[in-house]
Structures are given as structure tokens and as C-alpha cells.
Design a protein around this motif. Structure first.
Motif: not given
Ligand code: FES
Length: 577
Positions: A57, A89-90, A125-126, A197-198, A204
Motif C-alpha cells: 500500500c 498489513e497483508t 497501510c493500516d 491503500h485499501c 487505513a
Molecule cells: Fe494496506 Fe489494507 S492492506 S491498507
């Protein structure tokens, strides 16, 4: 606005020196062609970058950093970019959350140890957002946050699909036999098709909104898509602005006041934001000495309507939110209805109300009017009872209304592995009224409080057409997830207590209106179970895992480390040679 400060810049304690020390501090910086005049007392701005190919992200952050640099130079500052631990996060296991506090230490110590007068935080990212904010708050220099921006909307077979949210929905369809594996694989490349990001209102995007609502970011920070040219403009403006903040000696703690946090909590309700914001804001507040509690979340979020119709609670995505006017429209409506501390000061030197009072909504189906909100009473609710004496949270905007008052027999899983071994068993004694209970996934128990609280439903139940069940755990869930999911049970199962003692068939009562979470098992039986209870073995006895398990606080206290609460400011460290 404040006048220029006469205070000597801290960077001058390095770059303004004579003798061998000044030589050392300057000479090595000059090796890439920095002219000597850059050490003439101009503000030195750190650009704290979480670029990493391990954090998909944030892979456009080198471009953003260049924009910040241009802005710093245009305003007469001297930019120095540096990397910090980046939390993807992933990919990170067991959970990026486990490393949030570690990354915050990296930020705090890097900033304090170096000749910096102000910092721009590049976050996406988060966990990159709370970790950078927390670290910066413990140093308390002038600081501006720049979020990386959401991806463009996913498109699959002509329909919009959202990060995370549609992963959960499509995987349930696969398990229910309504979607093929080939179709599921095809969706992978359709969902995430640009930098950013998401693009759901996951953690995020929620945290990017929090950055803007707190006033740490510039207006527009939350929603401008990552690939939109205006995201670069925002970064450049942040670069210009941070130089002024340093000249005015305007520290981050002057922005992160109690009023700023209260604004953010209400904004979180109005956007249908992630439960993860609860943990991160409590931890961040702890770094600046603001006592923020779960009770504040419950009290301030009550009666705040959700205005934003975004996945996972609604239908649209961040690109739509941006086109509708973004967070300024939401803050404007909160301000018009007595739900915003209008005088909270923000990073651009104006009050939050000055920033948003003229905002316009261009797509009312995305940001609905206050009088006809997307959902009423949408704040995060805090439930308590013998199962969670220190509280647990539920995102009411993403829950099924009929399940918010529910009694049912528990189906208990001692770990997420136990859950996956058991959930597909056709003999599992589960009905649509069962309550799924997942233990040992809290801060110490997992460790790292992974996002496993939104347990997938059993296939037998899915095939009945049931799409939601009450689920309770000491875990977190992805901000992109949805359902009647009670999370962050405190104290967690790994510490013992009633939540650790739940067994299959026990009757569990959830009543969100009464803020109640209760296990209907008599005291004598609980006492017998308590005697037999044994704490799970700790995962690793050395290194960061040990530090984490020894020091992490419970979710209701933000899961920060005991020794990180508070701040140490930015004293000049002793000479290194
Ligand atoms: Fe990075 Fe959702 S995986 S913001």
C-alpha cells in the motif's frame, strides 16, 4: 496565528557547531552534493518514510517524499528523508499490529537522535499511521501527517468491489458454492489495480480520516486517491507548511488536545470507521498525556449518525467519498450539529471549523445529509459484563440490527487453528442462533491481537442463506470486515477470567442497547472451571516476542507497552564522538 519563534533550532546543535564536531556533523551529509549553505540555520525537516515493497500500500511513497522535499525547499527548509520500519498489513505474520509499538520506537528514537526540527510522516497501510503518530508524539516536534491515499475502486465483471470487504463476501460465496474458484482468482487482480491503500472505509482509510479529523493532516488528506495529482500537491503543501510550523515552534501536542481526540471519535462514528481506531487513538492519546478511555468512545459516539455510505457498512468506496467532498463535508455537518469542537487548531494554522465550514457535498448518496443519515446511532459501542469486565467493542454500523439483542449457546474455539479445524465439520452442533466464541487471540495470547475476530460462518449456516451470526473474541477484525462481531474483549482469555472459561453450550447474552455482554453460568461452576484453568504457554522466550508479551497492555488501554506511555520530548542527546 503564532509569530516566528526566536528559539534556536535544535538542528543547530549539530550543524551550527565549530571544531571537529561541526565538521563531522556537516561533512558526511555533504557527500551527496549538499551545498554548505544548507546548514545556515534553516529548519531541518525529517521526512519519515514507510516505503517498502513489503508494504504494497505504500510503494508510491518515494514520489510523495520527493513532493514533500520540493515543498520544504520552496519554503526555505532543508529536507532529510529517512526510512523507518514499515508495517504491511497483508504480508506480516502473526500480525502487523504486533510490531506497531516497535515501529513507534523506531520513529521516536530516530527523530530524537538526529538533527531534526520538524517531521513529515508518510503513512498509508493500516499500522503505519498509528506507529508513526505515536512515535512522533513521544518526541513532540512540529509534525504534519501525509497519508498515501486510497487505491482506485476495484472493478470486477462491471461492478465495484472493495478491498477486504469483497474478499470476505466472495470467499463466503465460494464456501456456499455460489462462486467458482476460477472466478475468485480472477477477482484478485481486479480488486487492487492502482497504488494506494485499501479503498474501503477499512483501517487505513479510517486512520487517514483520523489524521485529518485530529488536525495533524491538511484538509483533503483522507480521501484524495493515491494516483490523483492532487495527492502530490497535498504532500508538497505539507512540505511547505512544516517549515512554517518549525519557525513558529508549533509542537504536535498543541494539535493533539483532548478536543482533537473528541472530534476524531465523533468523526469515526460519522464515517462508519474501523474498530481499530479505538485502540490506536487510545494509545496515541497516552503518548501526549490525554486520558482517553473506552467510556469516552461510547459516550461521544452515541447518537452520532453515520453519514458516509461506504463499504464495509455501506455501498461506495473512497474514490466516491472523495468525489462527494471527502471528510470536510462530514466535519462540516458535525460542526453544524454541535458535534465538533470548532476551535481545535490544525496543522495549517487554522481552526478545524475554518477549514470545513464552506465544504460542499457533491454526491449526497455517498455522504448523506445529517437529517437523513445513512444509519442512526452509529458510534462504536462498548459492552461490558462478566465476559468483559474491562470492556469489548462492537461496530454498530456494520452489525445486523436484529442480532444486537441476542441470546444463544456458545460454540467455543480455543485458537484460530482450532476454529479452522472445526468450522467445516458437518457435525458441528451449530445453529443460526449459536454464538461463535474465539479465545486466546488477544495482545498476549496470539500474540499481537490478529485480525481474526470476524470468523467466517460455518458452511451449514451459509447454505441456509444466513449471512451473519454473533461472534465474540479478544481479537481485532479488519476494518474492512462487517457483521455482529464483538471484539477486543478485555481482559483477554490468556489472562484467565470469565472469558477464558466459556464452554460449548453456555448461554451468552449480548444486548448492545444495554451495553451488556454476559455469560449465564453460575458462580460456583465458574469457580470450578477457574481452578482447572491453565494459562497458555508463551510463544517465544526471547527477543521482541518476549518484550511484547511482557509489556503489552490490554486492548482497553490501547495495547501500548507499559514503558512507552507518555513522552520524553526532544532533548539534544550527548555528543557521539
Ligand atoms: Fe494496506 Fe489494507 S492492506 S491498507
Amino acid at each position: 496565528m503564532k509569530k516566528k519563534s526566536n528559539k534556536r533550532l535544535r538542528s543547530q546543535s549539530w550543524f551550527g557547531r565549530d571544531g571537529a564536531h561541526g565538521f563531522i556533523y556537516r561533512s558526511w551529509v555533504q557527500n551527496r552534493g549538499i551545498p554548505h549553505d544548507q546548514f545556515d540555520g534553516r529548519p531541518v525537516i525529517g521526512i519519515c518514510n514507510t516505503w517498502s515493497e513489503l508494504t504494497p500500500c505504500n510503494t508510491h511513497f518515494r514520489v510523495l517524499a520527493e513532493q514533500v522535499k520540493l515543498g520544504v525547499i520552496e519554503a526555505g527548509g532543508f529536507p532529510l528523508e529517512f526510512p523507518v520500519m514499515s508495517l504491511g498489513e497483508t504480508l506480516m505474520r502473526p500480525s502487523a499490529m504486533m510490531f506497531r509499538n516497535l515501529a513507534s520506537m523506531d520513529v521516536e528514537e530516530t527523530v530524537r537522535a538526529n538533527p531534526l526540527d520538524g517531521v513529515v510522516l508518510l503513512m498509508g497501510c493500516d499500522k503505519t499511521t498509528p506507529s508513526l503518530l505515536m512515535g512522533a508524539a513521544s518526541v513532540n516536534l512540529p509534525t504534519i501527517g501525509v497519508s498515501g491515499g486510497p487505491m482506485l475502486r476495484g472493478i470486477y465483471h462491471g461492478c465495484a468491489i472493495g478491498s477486504g470487504t469483497d474478499v470476505w463476501a466472495m470467499s463466503e460465496k465460494v464456501r456456499a458454492g455460489k462462486l467458482s474458484q476460477d472466478e475468485f482468482h480472477e477477482a484478485e487482480s481486479c480488486m487492487h489495480r492502482s497504488h494506494g491503500h485499501c479503498m474501503t472505509m477499512g483501517t487505513a482509510s479510517t486512520m487517514a480520516c483520523m489524521v485529518e479529523a485530529l488536525g495533524v493532516g491538511l484538509p483533503g488528506n483522507a480521501a484524495i486517491p493515491a494516483v490523483d495529482g492532487r495527492r502530490n500537491v497535498l504532500a508538497r503543501e505539507a512540505g511547505r507548511r512544516i517549515v512554517t510550523l518549525v519557525r513558529e515552534d508549533f509542537a504536535l501536542s498543541q494539535i493533539l488536545t483532548r478536543h482533537a481526540f473528541e472530534n476524531a471519535i465523533r468523526a469515526n462514528a460519522a464515517i462508519g470507521g474501523s474498530t481499530n481506531a479505538v485502540i490506536h487513538l487510545i494509545a496515541l492519546a497516552g503518548r501526549v498525556g490525554v486520558k482517553l478511555t473506552l467510556a469516552d468512545w461510547d459516550r461521544l459516539g452515541r447518537k452520532v449518525p453515520a453519514l458516509v455510505n461506504l463499504m464495509p457498512s455501506g455501498a461506495f468506496l473512497m474514490e466516491d467519498f472523495h468525489e462527494a467532498g471527502g471528510l470536510p463535508v462530514v466535519l462540516r455537518d458535525l460542526g453544524r450539529n454541535g458535534l465538533l469542537h470548532r476551535n481545535a487548531i490544525t496543522a495549517n494554522g487554522r481552526t478545524i471549523w475554518d477549514n470545513v465550514k464552506k465544504a460542499q457535498c457533491w454526491r449526497p448518496e455517498v455522504i448523506q445529509p445529517f437529517a437523513r443519515p445513512f444509519k442512526r446511532d452509529a458510534g462504536i459501542a462498548v459492552v461490558r459484563g462478566n465476559m468483559a469486565p474491562d470492556g469489548a467493542v462492537i461496530k454498530t454500523s456494520a452489525a445486523t440490527p436484529r442480532l444486537m439483542k441476542h441470546r444463544g449457546p456458545a460454540i467455543v474455539f480455543d485458537s484460530i487453528e482450532h476454529f479452522y479445524r472445526r468450522i467445516n465439520d458437518p457435525k458441528l452442533p451449530v445453529t443460526k442462533d449459536s454464538v461463535l466464541v474465539l479465545k486466546n487471540c488477544g495482545p498476549k495470547g496470539y500474540p499481537g491481537m490478529a485480525e481474526v475476530g470476524n470468523m467466517p460462518l460455518p458452511p451449514r449456516i451459509l447454505k441456509l442463506g444466513v449471512t451473519d451470526m454473533v461472534r465474540i473474541s479478544d481479537a481485532r477484525m479488519s476494518g474492512t470486515a462487517y457483521g455482529t462481531v464483538v471484539l477486543h474483549v478485555a481482559p483477554e482469555a490468556a489472562l484467565g477470567g470469565v472469558f477464558a472459561l466459556v464452554k460449548d453450550g453456555d448461554i451468552v447474552e449480548l444486548d448492545v442497547k444495554k451495553r451488556k455482554l454476559w455469560l449465564h453460568v453460575d458462580e460456583a461452576e465458574l469457580a470450578r472451571r477457574q481452578k482447572r484453568w491453565r494459562a497458555p504457554a508463551p510463544p517465544m522466550q526471547r527477543g521482541y516476542y518476549k518484550l511484547y508479551v511482557d509489556e503489552v497492555q490490554q486492548a482497553n488501554r490501547g495495547a501500548d507497552f507499559n514503558f512507552l506511555v507518555g513522552n520524553s520530548g526532544a532533548p539534544i542527546p550527548r555528543d557521539n564522538h
